[in-house]
Design a protein around this motif. Structure first.
Motif, mmCIF file in Angstrom:
data_model
loop_
_atom_site.group_PDB
_atom_site.id
_atom_site.type_symbol
_atom_site.label_atom_id
_atom_site.label_comp_id
_atom_site.label_asym_id
_atom_site.label_seq_id
_atom_site.Cartn_x
_atom_site.Cartn_y
_atom_site.Cartn_z
ATOM 1 N N ASP A 100 0.858 -1.183 0.000
ATOM 2 C CA ASP A 100 0.000 0.000 0.000
ATOM 3 C C ASP A 100 0.897 1.236 0.000
ATOM 4 O O ASP A 100 1.555 1.536 0.997
ATOM 5 C CB ASP A 100 -0.891 -0.038 1.257
ATOM 6 N N LEU A 101 0.945 1.946 -1.112
ATOM 7 C CA LEU A 101 1.876 3.065 -1.234
ATOM 8 C C LEU A 101 1.498 4.222 -0.316
ATOM 9 O O LEU A 101 2.353 5.033 0.042
ATOM 10 C CB LEU A 101 1.946 3.544 -2.690
ATOM 11 N N SER A 102 0.227 4.287 0.099
ATOM 12 C CA SER A 102 -0.169 5.378 1.000
ATOM 13 C C SER A 102 0.461 5.237 2.382
ATOM 14 O O SER A 102 0.441 6.182 3.175
ATOM 15 C CB SER A 102 -1.696 5.434 1.123
ATOM 16 N N THR A 103 1.029 4.062 2.695
ATOM 17 C CA THR A 103 1.685 3.850 3.985
ATOM 18 C C THR A 103 3.199 4.020 3.895
ATOM 19 O O THR A 103 3.906 3.747 4.873
ATOM 20 C CB THR A 103 1.382 2.437 4.524
ATOM 21 N N ALA A 104 3.710 4.466 2.750
ATOM 22 C CA ALA A 104 5.156 4.488 2.539
ATOM 23 C C ALA A 104 5.875 5.480 3.445
ATOM 24 O O ALA A 104 7.014 5.240 3.844
ATOM 25 C CB ALA A 104 5.473 4.800 1.076
ATOM 26 N N ARG A 105 5.227 6.583 3.763
ATOM 27 C CA ARG A 105 5.916 7.633 4.527
ATOM 28 C C ARG A 105 5.200 7.943 5.839
ATOM 29 O O ARG A 105 3.982 7.824 5.952
ATOM 30 C CB ARG A 105 6.047 8.904 3.689
ATOM 31 N N ASN A 106 5.993 8.359 6.800
ATOM 32 C CA ASN A 106 5.485 8.813 8.093
ATOM 33 C C ASN A 106 4.978 10.248 7.971
ATOM 34 O O ASN A 106 5.276 10.938 6.986
ATOM 35 C CB ASN A 106 6.599 8.741 9.141
ATOM 36 N N PRO A 107 4.243 10.738 8.974
ATOM 37 C CA PRO A 107 3.758 12.126 8.912
ATOM 38 C C PRO A 107 4.863 13.161 8.748
ATOM 39 O O PRO A 107 4.629 14.228 8.168
ATOM 40 C CB PRO A 107 3.043 12.290 10.258
ATOM 41 N N ASP A 108 6.078 12.855 9.215
ATOM 42 C CA ASP A 108 7.176 13.820 9.074
ATOM 43 C C ASP A 108 7.872 13.748 7.716
ATOM 44 O O ASP A 108 8.850 14.457 7.460
ATOM 45 C CB ASP A 108 8.209 13.635 10.195
ATOM 46 N N GLY A 109 7.387 12.865 6.820
ATOM 47 C CA GLY A 109 7.959 12.755 5.482
ATOM 48 C C GLY A 109 9.004 11.682 5.323
ATOM 49 O O GLY A 109 9.398 11.367 4.194
ATOM 50 N N SER A 110 9.479 11.117 6.413
ATOM 51 C CA SER A 110 10.459 10.033 6.319
ATOM 52 C C SER A 110 9.764 8.746 5.894
ATOM 53 O O SER A 110 8.540 8.594 6.036
ATOM 54 C CB SER A 110 11.150 9.821 7.666
ATOM 55 N N PHE A 111 10.532 7.808 5.354
ATOM 56 C CA PHE A 111 9.955 6.532 4.947
ATOM 57 C C PHE A 111 9.637 5.680 6.180
ATOM 58 O O PHE A 111 10.395 5.644 7.156
ATOM 59 C CB PHE A 111 10.903 5.772 4.027
ATOM 60 N N ASN A 112 8.517 5.000 6.119
ATOM 61 C CA ASN A 112 8.076 4.094 7.176
ATOM 62 C C ASN A 112 8.901 2.810 7.120
ATOM 63 O O ASN A 112 8.993 2.173 6.070
ATOM 64 C CB ASN A 112 6.584 3.800 6.992
ATOM 65 N N THR A 113 9.495 2.420 8.233
ATOM 66 C CA THR A 113 10.400 1.267 8.219
ATOM 67 C C THR A 113 9.665 -0.034 7.894
ATOM 68 O O THR A 113 10.239 -0.923 7.253
ATOM 69 C CB THR A 113 11.122 1.128 9.565
ATOM 70 N N THR A 114 8.414 -0.161 8.317
ATOM 71 C CA THR A 114 7.652 -1.376 7.993
ATOM 72 C C THR A 114 7.449 -1.490 6.491
ATOM 73 O O THR A 114 7.619 -2.567 5.897
ATOM 74 C CB THR A 114 6.297 -1.371 8.717
ATOM 75 N N PHE A 115 7.113 -0.369 5.854
ATOM 76 C CA PHE A 115 6.951 -0.367 4.400
ATOM 77 C C PHE A 115 8.275 -0.678 3.711
ATOM 78 O O PHE A 115 8.331 -1.481 2.769
ATOM 79 C CB PHE A 115 6.420 0.986 3.923
ATOM 80 N N ILE A 116 9.358 -0.070 4.173
ATOM 81 C CA ILE A 116 10.669 -0.280 3.556
ATOM 82 C C ILE A 116 11.096 -1.737 3.682
ATOM 83 O O ILE A 116 11.637 -2.335 2.728
ATOM 84 C CB ILE A 116 11.714 0.657 4.175
ATOM 85 N N ASP A 117 10.864 -2.346 4.832
ATOM 86 C CA ASP A 117 11.218 -3.758 5.002
ATOM 87 C C ASP A 117 10.428 -4.636 4.036
ATOM 88 O O ASP A 117 10.974 -5.567 3.426
ATOM 89 C CB ASP A 117 10.963 -4.202 6.444
ATOM 90 N N ALA A 118 9.124 -4.360 3.887
ATOM 91 C CA ALA A 118 8.305 -5.131 2.957
ATOM 92 C C ALA A 118 8.749 -4.908 1.518
ATOM 93 O O ALA A 118 8.770 -5.848 0.703
ATOM 94 C CB ALA A 118 6.829 -4.753 3.128
ATOM 95 N N LEU A 119 9.125 -3.680 1.195
ATOM 96 C CA LEU A 119 9.604 -3.360 -0.152
ATOM 97 C C LEU A 119 10.910 -4.098 -0.442
ATOM 98 O O LEU A 119 11.088 -4.658 -1.539
ATOM 99 C CB LEU A 119 9.806 -1.856 -0.277
ATOM 100 N N ARG A 120 11.823 -4.121 0.528
ATOM 101 C CA ARG A 120 13.096 -4.814 0.332
ATOM 102 C C ARG A 120 12.868 -6.307 0.076
ATOM 103 O O ARG A 120 13.478 -6.890 -0.839
ATOM 104 C CB ARG A 120 13.993 -4.638 1.550
ATOM 105 N N ILE A 121 12.012 -6.927 0.859
ATOM 106 C CA ILE A 121 11.742 -8.363 0.692
ATOM 107 C C ILE A 121 11.139 -8.622 -0.682
ATOM 108 O O ILE A 121 11.547 -9.543 -1.405
ATOM 109 C CB ILE A 121 10.808 -8.862 1.811
ATOM 110 N N ALA A 122 10.146 -7.815 -1.072
ATOM 111 C CA ALA A 122 9.492 -8.009 -2.364
ATOM 112 C C ALA A 122 10.463 -7.808 -3.514
ATOM 113 O O ALA A 122 10.489 -8.584 -4.482
ATOM 114 C CB ALA A 122 8.308 -7.053 -2.496
ATOM 115 N N ALA A 123 11.287 -6.768 -3.420
ATOM 116 C CA ALA A 123 12.207 -6.448 -4.511
ATOM 117 C C ALA A 123 13.324 -7.476 -4.624
ATOM 118 O O ALA A 123 13.749 -7.829 -5.729
ATOM 119 C CB ALA A 123 12.786 -5.055 -4.297
ATOM 120 N N HIS A 124 13.803 -7.969 -3.495
ATOM 121 C CA HIS A 124 14.926 -8.905 -3.507
ATOM 122 C C HIS A 124 14.491 -10.331 -3.790
ATOM 123 O O HIS A 124 15.108 -11.033 -4.595
ATOM 124 C CB HIS A 124 15.655 -8.839 -2.167
ATOM 125 N N GLU A 125 13.424 -10.782 -3.146
ATOM 126 C CA GLU A 125 13.034 -12.189 -3.247
ATOM 127 C C GLU A 125 12.264 -12.505 -4.522
ATOM 128 O O GLU A 125 12.342 -13.619 -5.034
ATOM 129 C CB GLU A 125 12.196 -12.595 -2.035
#
Length: 340
Positions: free
Chosen positions: A12-37
């Motif tokens: 869900d791309l709407s969960t990619a960033r936190n309210p302060d604009g930084s990337f959400n670590t849960t989203f980034i971890d899921a993205l890394r797994i999907a992209a790598h595996e």
């Protein structure tokens, strides 16, 4: 040993960033797994306007219902940029005709006249071809390309962070004149005997990030690296199918893979429409290897070795190589030296 996947992840791309604009670590971890595996995943909630997806697919279908002589006014054989209309069964993948017709388009810029012989890819900058009597097609396609450019840049920023890099790590090769490209595709079955059931044959994409809008018909399959079986990509209404291209595989020494995929042609009498968008850098971009964190580098198997399809670090050279192969008639007219 993890259990082999039988489906691709959904983010869900709407969960990619936190309210302060930084990337959400849960989203980034899921993205890394999907992209790598897998190298493939689907994305929802990416910012399309209400009704935009349905309108785009309906408009694309309307073009392919026009008489053939009108479609042929945009014949891509007239374009050194491989832009315009590709006739049914004339695009080639893995030496075999595909069961599809399409329009290719990209950034509409002035062609370059003075091109060195060792940089023929610079001829790929140029104009699009659109039907004069069907202006809604250009409007819908260009609006979609604008949206996809933003989505592609956001996903590439997230991938950079997932690799332990600054989010703007890959921004420079895209600065100024990114050479994105897109297609409006119509798959048909039973009309190209030489294709058999091949909608488009197995292949990997040339660039960085591919964003595919597909209709509900289905037929897309992916083959993650090291597996012999294929995973069907079940359509999710309005979602984007995302896969990574050869530039990221080269840059990460194979930690991110340009995953092979194919499309099976629909049954006779059934139409399938899709809109792939390829978020790609400037034609003159050369992608250097990334220094990965040790833990990730240890999982990088190296770049795929296919003697029939060597991967190049120059984006322009890589994409021109692919188009010459896929569109031999157009290539013979505009790049005869490469055919030889």
């Amino acid at each position: 040993m993890s259990t082999p996947r039988t489906s691709i992840p959904v983010l869900d791309l709407s969960t990619a960033r936190n309210p302060d604009g930084s990337f959400n670590t849960t989203f980034i971890d899921a993205l890394r797994i999907a992209a790598h595996e897998v190298g493939f995943f689907q994305v929802t909630n990416y910012g399309s306007a209400s009704g935009q997806v349905a309108e785009l697919l309906d408009t694309v279908a309307g073009f392919f219902k026009l008489p053939l002589e009108q479609r042929l006014e945009l014949d891509n054989r007239s374009s050194a940029q491989f832009r315009g209309y590709t006739r049914l069964g004339t695009e080639i993948t893995r030496g075999r005709a595909d069961s599809r017709e399409q329009i290719d388009f990209g950034p509409n810029r002035e062609p370059l006249d003075d091109v060195p012989a060792d940089r023929l890819y610079r001829h790929l900058q140029g104009h699009n071809q659109w039907p004069d009597g069907y202006p809604e097609l250009e409007r819908a396609a260009e609006a979609w390309a604008h949206l996809m450019s933003g989505v592609g840049a956001e996903l590439l920023a997230g991938i950079s962070v997932a690799l332990g890099l600054p989010e703007d790590y890959f921004a420079e090769p895209f600065a100024g004149t990114p050479a994105w490209m897109a297609k409006l595709v119509h798959y048909v079955g039973g009309q190209v005997p030489a294709a058999g059931t091949q909608g488009v044959g197995s292949h990997a994409d040339y660039g960085f990030v591919t964003l595919l809008l597909q209709d509900a018909v289905g037929g897309l399959e992916v083959q993650p690296h090291g597996r012999e079986d294929w995973i069907a990509v079940a359509p999710i209404p309005g979602a984007l199918v995302v896969n990574l291209g050869e530039m990221l595989e080269v840059a990460t020494n194979g930690y991110l893979m340009a995953t092979v995929h194919r499309v099976t042609a629909p049954p006779p009498g059934v139409d399938r429409y899709s809109v792939p968008f390829f978020w790609s850098p400037r034609l003159d971009a050369v992608i250097d290897p990334v220094t990965l964190p040790a833990a990730l580098a240890a999982e990088a198997p190296g770049v795929s070795q296919d003697p029939d399809n060597p991967m190049l670090s120059s984006y322009g050279a890589n994409v021109l190589k692919g188009w010459v192969r896929a569109h031999p008639e157009t290539a013979r007219l505009h790049y005869p030296e490469l055919i030889a």
